[in-house]
Design a protein around this motif. Structure first.
Motif, PDB file in Angstrom:
ATOM      1  N   HIS A   1       0.840  -1.281   0.061  1.00 53.07           N
ATOM      2  CA  HIS A   1       0.004  -0.019   0.086  1.00 53.07           C
ATOM      3  C   HIS A   1       0.783   1.237   0.102  1.00 53.07           C
ATOM      4  O   HIS A   1       0.436   2.200  -0.614  1.00 53.07           O
ATOM      5  CB  HIS A   1      -1.001  -0.094   1.225  1.00 53.07           C
ATOM      6  CG  HIS A   1      -0.249  -0.036   2.636  1.00 53.07           C
ATOM      7  ND1 HIS A   1       0.404  -1.070   3.179  1.00 53.07           N
ATOM      8  CD2 HIS A   1      -0.257   1.174   3.384  1.00 53.07           C
ATOM      9  CE1 HIS A   1       0.872  -0.967   4.305  1.00 53.07           C
ATOM     10  NE2 HIS A   1       0.635   0.454   4.534  1.00 53.07           N
ATOM     11  N   GLU A   2       2.102   1.020   0.683  1.00 53.17           N
ATOM     12  CA  GLU A   2       3.009   2.224   0.515  1.00 53.17           C
ATOM     13  C   GLU A   2       4.303   1.817   0.499  1.00 53.17           C
ATOM     14  O   GLU A   2       4.688   0.816   0.576  1.00 53.17           O
ATOM     15  CB  GLU A   2       2.983   3.102   1.922  1.00 53.17           C
ATOM     16  CG  GLU A   2       1.767   4.040   2.208  1.00 53.17           C
ATOM     17  CD  GLU A   2       2.162   4.755   3.521  1.00 53.17           C
ATOM     18  OE1 GLU A   2       2.480   5.707   3.321  1.00 53.17           O
ATOM     19  OE2 GLU A   2       1.533   4.482   4.270  1.00 53.17           O
TER      20      GLU A   2
ATOM     21  N   GLU B   1      -7.372  -2.844   1.450  1.00 51.37           N
ATOM     22  CA  GLU B   1      -6.297  -2.169   2.256  1.00 51.37           C
ATOM     23  C   GLU B   1      -5.902  -0.877   1.646  1.00 51.37           C
ATOM     24  O   GLU B   1      -5.491  -0.130   2.394  1.00 51.37           O
ATOM     25  CB  GLU B   1      -5.133  -3.212   1.788  1.00 51.37           C
ATOM     26  CG  GLU B   1      -3.783  -2.797   2.739  1.00 51.37           C
ATOM     27  CD  GLU B   1      -2.759  -3.812   2.507  1.00 51.37           C
ATOM     28  OE1 GLU B   1      -1.561  -3.489   2.874  1.00 51.37           O
ATOM     29  OE2 GLU B   1      -2.974  -4.829   1.963  1.00 51.37           O
TER      30      GLU B   1
ATOM     31  N   GLN C   1      -8.405   1.506   3.463  1.00 50.81           N
ATOM     32  CA  GLN C   1      -8.037   1.628   4.832  1.00 50.81           C
ATOM     33  C   GLN C   1      -6.834   2.468   4.975  1.00 50.81           C
ATOM     34  O   GLN C   1      -6.940   3.292   6.133  1.00 50.81           O
ATOM     35  CB  GLN C   1      -7.757   0.234   5.620  1.00 50.81           C
ATOM     36  CG  GLN C   1      -7.623   0.482   7.320  1.00 50.81           C
ATOM     37  CD  GLN C   1      -7.068  -1.000   7.788  1.00 50.81           C
ATOM     38  OE1 GLN C   1      -6.663  -2.006   7.024  1.00 50.81           O
ATOM     39  NE2 GLN C   1      -7.401  -1.173   9.110  1.00 50.81           N
ATOM     40  N   THR C   2      -5.837   2.483   4.134  1.00 52.40           N
ATOM     41  CA  THR C   2      -4.563   3.279   4.343  1.00 52.40           C
ATOM     42  C   THR C   2      -5.364   4.778   4.027  1.00 52.40           C
ATOM     43  O   THR C   2      -4.466   5.417   4.834  1.00 52.40           O
ATOM     44  CB  THR C   2      -3.743   2.737   3.063  1.00 52.40           C
ATOM     45  OG1 THR C   2      -3.392   1.465   3.575  1.00 52.40           O
ATOM     46  CG2 THR C   2      -2.334   3.741   3.298  1.00 52.40           C
TER      47      THR C   2
ATOM     48  N   LEU D   1      -4.342   7.892   6.632  1.00 48.18           N
ATOM     49  CA  LEU D   1      -3.753   8.916   6.146  1.00 48.18           C
ATOM     50  C   LEU D   1      -4.520  10.221   6.399  1.00 48.18           C
ATOM     51  O   LEU D   1      -3.999  11.526   6.792  1.00 48.18           O
ATOM     52  CB  LEU D   1      -3.351   8.918   4.888  1.00 48.18           C
ATOM     53  CG  LEU D   1      -2.216   7.644   4.510  1.00 48.18           C
ATOM     54  CD1 LEU D   1      -1.838   7.690   3.193  1.00 48.18           C
ATOM     55  CD2 LEU D   1      -0.960   7.888   5.356  1.00 48.18           C
TER      56      LEU D   1
ATOM     57  N   LEU E   1       0.699   6.496  -2.003  1.00 48.54           N
ATOM     58  CA  LEU E   1      -0.292   5.398  -2.784  1.00 48.54           C
ATOM     59  C   LEU E   1       0.334   5.227  -3.983  1.00 48.54           C
ATOM     60  O   LEU E   1      -0.585   4.015  -4.639  1.00 48.54           O
ATOM     61  CB  LEU E   1      -1.537   5.574  -2.447  1.00 48.54           C
ATOM     62  CG  LEU E   1      -1.981   5.516  -0.777  1.00 48.54           C
ATOM     63  CD1 LEU E   1      -3.405   5.582  -0.588  1.00 48.54           C
ATOM     64  CD2 LEU E   1      -1.359   4.460   0.042  1.00 48.54           C
TER      65      LEU E   1
ATOM     66  N   THR F   1      -8.948   3.301  11.644  1.00 47.46           N
ATOM     67  CA  THR F   1      -7.489   3.748  11.283  1.00 47.46           C
ATOM     68  C   THR F   1      -6.520   2.853  11.887  1.00 47.46           C
ATOM     69  O   THR F   1      -6.760   2.056  13.010  1.00 47.46           O
ATOM     70  CB  THR F   1      -7.188   5.099  11.733  1.00 47.46           C
ATOM     71  OG1 THR F   1      -7.189   5.090  13.287  1.00 47.46           O
ATOM     72  CG2 THR F   1      -8.011   5.925  11.166  1.00 47.46           C
ATOM     73  N   ASP F   2      -5.299   2.698  11.143  1.00 47.34           N
ATOM     74  CA  ASP F   2      -4.178   1.714  11.595  1.00 47.34           C
ATOM     75  C   ASP F   2      -3.114   2.541  11.731  1.00 47.34           C
ATOM     76  O   ASP F   2      -2.482   2.927  10.897  1.00 47.34           O
ATOM     77  CB  ASP F   2      -4.055   0.515  10.729  1.00 47.34           C
ATOM     78  CG  ASP F   2      -2.807  -0.260  11.047  1.00 47.34           C
ATOM     79  OD1 ASP F   2      -3.100  -1.517  10.522  1.00 47.34           O
ATOM     80  OD2 ASP F   2      -2.348  -0.107  12.089  1.00 47.34           O
TER      81      ASP F   2
ATOM     82  N   GLN G   1      -0.034   1.729   9.554  1.00 53.28           N
ATOM     83  CA  GLN G   1      -0.037   2.031   8.147  1.00 53.28           C
ATOM     84  C   GLN G   1      -0.054   3.483   7.732  1.00 53.28           C
ATOM     85  O   GLN G   1       0.278   3.968   6.847  1.00 53.28           O
ATOM     86  CB  GLN G   1      -1.518   1.537   7.440  1.00 53.28           C
ATOM     87  CG  GLN G   1      -1.506   0.043   7.415  1.00 53.28           C
ATOM     88  CD  GLN G   1      -2.802  -0.546   6.592  1.00 53.28           C
ATOM     89  OE1 GLN G   1      -3.990   0.336   6.316  1.00 53.28           O
ATOM     90  NE2 GLN G   1      -2.870  -1.896   6.341  1.00 53.28           N
ATOM     91  N   ALA G   2      -0.554   4.252   8.888  1.00 55.43           N
ATOM     92  CA  ALA G   2      -0.338   5.720   8.570  1.00 55.43           C
ATOM     93  C   ALA G   2       0.784   6.399   8.367  1.00 55.43           C
ATOM     94  O   ALA G   2       1.243   7.244   7.728  1.00 55.43           O
ATOM     95  CB  ALA G   2      -1.164   6.437   9.649  1.00 55.43           C
TER      96      ALA G   2
END
Length: 343
Positions: A210-211, A275, A278-279, A283, A297, A333-334, A337-338
């Motif tokens: 995702h990143e 995913e 969610q990312t 963010l 992304l 949020t996660d 991942q942020a």
């Protein structure tokens, strides 16, 4: 009439000549008017074809019958017809060898100047042409492994991918391991899917995330290429072992967490889309702007804003700030991942 003009010194044989030659084989005469009538050609073209065939020795006149000709076995005149072309090719090859020899001498001076005058553990390469030359040289010298992080997943040019596939094939044919990281968005891109399928069949490995941490290519854990920071088409070559090793370690960390590439027809794409979604939520909650989200992304700004609009509608938010608050409150949020905070 002519599909392609001949090279200087090569025999001029066109489609009319082949047509008239076949007509003579089938019993035709040496008269242009009859050839034109029976073949449906303008008379001047039929006459020109007969004249060329005679000048090339592919037909000859019948004694005591000036309007009659017979064909000559093409293999009997091949050597004579192709001799000028073969001589021209030999001359061009000699000229090519001469140029390569001089380029080699220039290259010796170039590398002697680099090693003798300055420390080139970190080297700025100013132009795209020089970057491509450096990459081609590194690929040719690579012995064990090349790894790369290639942010972005859309807008890939098929012609450029075809050229890259040729370079990759040369590496893989020498049993060099090749691993590449893409953004998840590459899974939705047709040319990317085709390229990965072709290269995977040759032995390359691809994963998506995702990143990504940025664009880098690393050869044999000893030479890394980074983009020049001003956004030009230049690059930076890094040979300092500690820096290259650090970049390689970062690649390995992302590689372990990444997902093996699959195209749009395979299972798991829905999970990848979730995913990405969610990312974006994470963010947004971290306060990043649309441009930063799109860049991180690997998607266009327009696509990122469309996702953001969908998320705000789903959350019932009237503003980006409210969307972030509602997402955090709903535990959508996660933090991992942020990543870092605002950009």
């Amino acid at each position: 009439m002519n599909e392609q003009m001949p090279s200087p010194g090569s025999p001029f044989i066109d489609e009319d000549d082949i047509l008239v030659y076949g007509w003579i084989v089938d019993g035709g005469s040496g008269r242009a008017d009859r050839a034109a009538a029976e073949l449906g050609l303008p008379q001047e073209r039929a006459a020109a074809a007969l004249k060329r065939l005679a000048s090339l020795g592919l037909v000859r006149s019948v004694r005591d019958a000036p309007d009659e000709v017979v064909v000559v076995d093409p293999d009997a005149v091949t050597a004579a017809l192709t001799a000028p072309l073969r001589a021209a090719i030999r001359h061009q090859e000699e000229q090519l060898d001469l140029v390569h020899g001089k380029i080699d001498r220039l290259r010796d001076h170039f590398f002697a100047g680099r090693t003798g005058n300055r420390d080139f553990t970190v080297e700025v390469i100013p132009t795209m042409e020089e970057v491509r030359a450096a990459l081609n040289r590194a690929s040719a010298e690579c012995q064990e492994e090349v790894v790369s992080s290639q942010p972005g997943g859309s807008g890939r040019v098929p012609e450029a991918m075809e050229e890259a596939l040729g370079r990759d094939h040369a590496l893989l044919s020498r049993n060099v391991r090749m691993r590449t990281l893409y953004h998840h968005t590459a899974r939705f891109n047709g040319p990317s899917q085709a390229y990965v399928a072709a290269a995977t069949a040759l032995g390359a490995e691809y994963r998506t995330s995702h990143e990504l941490f940025g664009r880098v290519i690393i050869y044999d854990k000893s030479l890394a290429f980074l983009p020049e920071r001003t956004g030009s088409w230049g690059g930076v070559a890094v040979r300092e072992p500690t820096i290259v090793g650090y970049l390689h370690d970062i690649f390995e960390q992302y590689w372990i967490r990444a997902t093996p590439f699959s195209d749009a027809a395979q299972d798991g794409l829905e999970q990848v889309a979730k995913e990405i979604h969610q990312t974006i939520v994470a963010l947004l909650a971290a306060g990043l702007k649309d441009e930063s989200i799109a860049r991180r992304l690997g998607m266009s700004l327009r696509t990122a804003r469309r996702h953001i609009a969908d998320i705000m509608e789903a959350l019932g938010a009237d503003s980006r700030f409210q969307a972030g608050v509602l997402a955090a409150r709903a535990r959508l949020t996660d933090p991992q991942q942020a990543g870092p905070g605002k950009e």
